[in-house]
Design an enzyme around this catalytic site. Structure first.
Site: not given
Ligand code: SAH
Ligand code: SF4
Length: 381
Positions: A90, A366
């Site tokens: 990500e 995240c």
């Protein structure tokens, strides 16, 4: 084969010399890679065909495939990428927020991943939940910046097209001028522990920092670590003035030991000494990250040791309300409890900020989009 974006200008110059290519060809290549951000050798139209073929034989030119994207214009956007081996990582694009990581940013901060998964297993974190899979290569780190900028360029060009009702002049041409960079602040706070992937991370940062590469100032690049003391000392010896953020989350060993296994290996004494060393060598202020988790580390008993530590290190404290993670029991404290913690720190003359954001914002955590996607793919919704 290694990827072309894992190589510095000096390495490419040496290679081009063995091919008896003039130096200016390297400059042309770097322009294609980092200014125009092209994704194929064929697009490099001013390089001779034979040179393009030699490059293609020697190097890969990888890109990240977008799997999912979350967010709305002008807010935080989260990108989930497929790597060439199918692994997921990500990146998070955050509009300018000058108060967070040091100097004012007039554009965007990008939060990038440095590993697939994480071996450090902090008990509150989505990235560590499924363990560590592998390190990212320098090009996979560099490409997160380029892919987001490419995505932005395409989105802008679509927008212009819709506004003018006319198609763009050339679909393959870069859709915004190369000197208009979107990302001017970089934080290594995505998935993974950057200092556990030291050499590839440093190489990626040098490429992203270089004027011929990403062009992001060293002072606009922040490495975040959960407390790898020996690597903090190593970082102190590097020539660049990167910023350092330490994920403290607890100011006593008793607290940190409960949810950060790294603390057993490098307890606070060792971590603090490494931070002091960094401060001496670099003369740069360190940021202490402190996630506030209800009934775990938000007690006012932490204020004494936390302020002592922050004052000793001349560090700023960033308080971050915890983002809940599916499958984990932790909660963020009430707003009153957050404010109480902040006020108590300020009373001790500590420079502190509290990230005030609405609801379960996607900015800080995240690893969650990947986790969600992997669970969905596995049929475990
Ligand atoms: N491994 C490094 C960098 C990646 S984590 C580190 O730990 O510093 C980046 C930051 O996000 C860390 O401060 C981490 O503690 C924080 N974080 C992880 N999960 C979070 C969550 N659910 N809510 C808020 N912050 C979180
Ligand atoms: Fe790894 Fe950082 Fe998450 Fe801890 S907080 S598990 S070190 S990514």
């Amino acid at each position: 084969m290694t990827d072309i974006k894992a190589h510095t200008r000096d390495e490419l110059l040496a290679r081009f010399q063995t091919w008896e290519q003039p130096t200016y060809r390297v400059a042309q290549l770097l322009q294609w890679l980092y200014t125009r951000r092209v994704t194929s050798w064929d697009a490099m139209s001013n390089l001779p065909q034979a040179l393009r073929e030699s490059l293609a034989k020697e190097f890969t030119l990888g890109t990240l495939a977008l799997v999912r994207q979350q967010g709305t214009p002008d807010t935080t956007r989260k990108f989930l990428w497929h790597l060439s081996d199918g692994a997921l990582i990500e990146s998070v694009l955050i509009p300018a927020n000058p108060a967070l990581y040091g100097e004012a940013s007039d554009r965007h901060t990008l939060c990038v991943s440095t590993q697939v998964g994480c071996a450090y297993g902090c008990k509150f974190c989505a990235s560590g939940l499924d363990g560590w899979k592998r390190h990212l290569t320098p090009d996979e780190i560099v490409e997160q910046v380029l892919a987001v900028e490419r995505w932005h360029g395409e989105a802008e060009s679509e927008k212009r097209k819709a506004e003018s009702g006319k198609p763009a002049a050339s679909p393959s041409a870069p859709s915004f001028p190369g000197d208009t960079r979107l990302v001017n602040n970089l934080v290594l706070m995505g998935m993974g522990e950057p200092l556990a992937n030291y050499d590839p991370v440093l190489k990626a940062l040098r490429i992203l920092n270089a004027p011929w590469g990403g062009g992001i100032g060293a002072r606009k690049i922040t490495l975040s670590t959960s407390g790898l003391a020996p690597q903090i000392r190593r970082l102190a010896e590097e020539p660049e003035q990167f910023r350092l953020a330490v994920s403290l989350h607890g100011a006593t060993d008793a607290i940190r030991d409960q949810f950060m296994p790294v603390n057993r290996k490098h307890p606070l004494r060792e971590l603090t000494a490494a931070c002091e060393h960094y401060l001496q060598r670099k003369g740069r202020m360190i940021t202490l990250e402190y996630i506030l988790i209800a009934d775990l580390n938000d007690g006012l008993d932490q204020i004494g040791p936390l302020s002592q530590l922050a004052l000793r290190l001349h560090a700023k404290v960033n308080l971050i309300p915890y983002n809940t993670v599916a499958g984990l029991p932790w909660q963020r404290p009430t707003e009153e409890a957050q404010e109480r913690f902040l006020a108590a720190l300020e009373k001790m003359k500590v420079t502190a900020t509290l990230r005030r954001e609405k609801g379960g914002d996607i900015a800080a955590a995240c690893g969650q989009l990947r986790l969600k996607t992997e669970r969905e793919l596995a049929g475990d919704k």
